[in-house]
Design a protein around this motif. Structure first.
Motif, PDB file in Angstrom:
ATOM      1  N   LEU A 189      -1.149  -0.243   7.432  1.00 28.65           N
ATOM      2  CA  LEU A 189      -1.180   0.794   8.458  1.00 28.65           C
ATOM      3  C   LEU A 189      -2.554   1.812   8.502  1.00 28.65           C
ATOM      4  CD1 LEU A 189       2.392   1.848   8.968  1.00 28.65           C
ATOM      5  CD2 LEU A 189       1.435   0.022  10.371  1.00 28.65           C
ATOM      6  N   TYR A 201       7.140   4.695   8.253  1.00 29.41           N
ATOM      7  CA  TYR A 201       5.936   4.808   9.317  1.00 29.41           C
ATOM      8  C   TYR A 201       6.057   6.337   9.882  1.00 29.41           C
ATOM      9  CZ  TYR A 201       3.586   5.010  13.879  1.00 29.41           C
ATOM     10  OH  TYR A 201       3.227   5.487  14.810  1.00 29.41           O
ATOM     11  N   ASP A 226       3.175   9.215   9.235  1.00 34.41           N
ATOM     12  CA  ASP A 226       2.591   9.497  10.256  1.00 34.41           C
ATOM     13  C   ASP A 226       2.677  11.156  10.522  1.00 34.41           C
ATOM     14  OD1 ASP A 226       1.179   9.155  13.247  1.00 34.41           O
ATOM     15  OD2 ASP A 226       3.261  10.231  13.692  1.00 34.41           O
ATOM     16  N   MET A 241       1.999  -1.259  13.643  1.00 34.70           N
ATOM     17  CA  MET A 241       3.437  -0.998  13.584  1.00 34.70           C
ATOM     18  C   MET A 241       4.079  -1.742  14.868  1.00 34.70           C
ATOM     19  SD  MET A 241       5.966   0.543  11.743  1.00 34.70           S
ATOM     20  CE  MET A 241       7.572  -0.639  11.805  1.00 34.70           C
TER      21      MET A 241
END
Length: 383
Positions: free
Chosen positions: A327, A353, A357, A372
């Motif tokens: 990612l 994620y 983030d 994602m």
């Protein structure tokens, strides 16, 4: 920007990604702590490999990730369990990884220490275990890297008493040319290591561990403790001979252990610093100024992500580490040696994620969101 993420109840929820990454800078080497990140390997996605095949490694991407860690001032702990030793990466692959990474470290001036184990054998006598350790120790020392004496599945199976551990480790320490790091990896990371140091009683095991160190303090740079028990690490740290360092391997409690107390602190050798590298480096530089509160302000919020990645079964934390590297743009695919990308669920990935983030770990949040969404689409989740 919004994204539909699966929850842990079979439904979907709306998440709004962070628009900008955390601002971090590279800087001078650390002065208050020695910090290693254990580093993952990047698989070759084009290799025709099965889970039982020798690891097919993308060497360019693997070494580029190590240069990323070095650029932020972190040391690299190479060929450890984070690199899937014993879970996709065999000794032949680990040996090549050590040679290449040690050469790269020399070229860029990076700090490196490499894992020494016995994974060229699956079982054997104590003499065979010792010989396997010796072979790997010789390779690491020839590469110019510091040695990390890892816990051995074969030794755990062959040893019948604490004295067997004292004999094997004593022999290795006597012949090592430079001080090594001793690694105590708990069974939550590898069930085959249950009862290491000759006892399932951790107090008795600790006494044996300390006896090994006390007999050869000049040959032990430090210890890496991965038991996920902060108080036990603190108690052990306070019993170490003067000059022997404690490198925390506690991916649940690392901020407080690194910050320390009036009686001392831990250095770090952590798998979670693979995805946290730039943020962790920023925090340590704040700590270098004596600002413990500022250090904790940066690092404490990362614990939720670490505890998520390292949740039971803990040994599959590598899957989350590689997922976040994808990612973040450090590699162009989400493929792992041994097919280990299948070891965690879609809700697990989604929460990883979200947590990463929220910390601003992705240099390009839009890229992370797109990747994602690509993963979600493969599982049938439409946006």
């Amino acid at each position: 920007m919004t994204i539909q993420l699966p929850d842990f109840k079979g439904g979907l929820r709306t998440y709004e990604p962070r628009p900008e990454p955390l601002a971090v800078t590279t800087g001078a080497p650390f002065t208050s702590r020695t910090v290693f990140s254990a580093a993952h390997v990047v698989a070759d996605p084009y290799a025709d490999a099965s889970p039982d095949s020798p690891a097919a490694v993308d060497w360019d991407a693997t070494l580029a990730f190590r240069r990323h860690l070095w650029s932020h001032g972190l040391g690299v702990a190479e060929a450890m369990d984070t690199a899937q030793r014993g879970m996709g990466l065999d000794w032949a692959g680990a040996a090549e990884l050590i040679r290449r990474s040690a050469a790269e470290a020399k070229a860029v001036g990076g700090l490196i220490a490499c894992g020494v184990g016995t994974d060229q054998i699956t079982a054997g006598t104590l003499e065979e275990v010792r010989a396997a350790y010796e072979e790997q120790l010789a390779l690491v020392e020839e590469s110019g890297a510091q040695a990390i004496l890892m816990a051995s599945r074969a030794l755990a199976a062959a040893a019948r008493s604490p004295e067997d551990y004292l004999d094997v480790y004593g022999h290795l320490l006597r012949q090592s040319t430079e001080p090594v790091i001793l690694h105590w990896l708990g069974p939550m990371f590898d069930p085959a290591l249950e009862g290491y140091w000759g006892s399932t009683d951790l107090d008795a095991a600790t006494d044996t561990f300390l006896e090994v160190i006390a007999a050869h303090p000049d040959k032990v740079d430090g210890i890496k403790v991965s038991l996920l028990d902060a108080q036990r690490e603190i108690d052990l740290r306070r019993r170490l001979p003067k000059g022997v360092r404690c490198y925390t391997g506690d991916d649940f409690n690392y901020p407080g252990l690194i910050a320390g107390d009036e009686q001392g602190f831990s250095h770090a050798l952590l798998g979670i610093f693979d995805p946290l590298g730039p943020l962790a480096a920023e925090a340590v530089r704040v700590l270098d100024t004596g600002n413990v509160a500022g250090f904790r302000e940066l690092l404490d919020p990362t614990v939720a992500l670490s505890r998520h990645l390292f949740q039971t079964p803990t040994r599959f934390y590598k899957t989350g580490v590689v997922f976040l590297a994808w990612l973040a743009g450090h590699q162009g695919h989400f493929t792992m040696v041994g097919g280990l990308q299948s070891a965690r669920s879609l809700p697990h990935f989604a929460h990883a994620y979200e947590l990463a983030d929220g910390l601003g770990l992705f240099p390009d949040p839009k890229l992370a969101e797109e990747r994602m969404k690509t993963l979600l689409s493969l599982y049938g989740v439409t946006q």
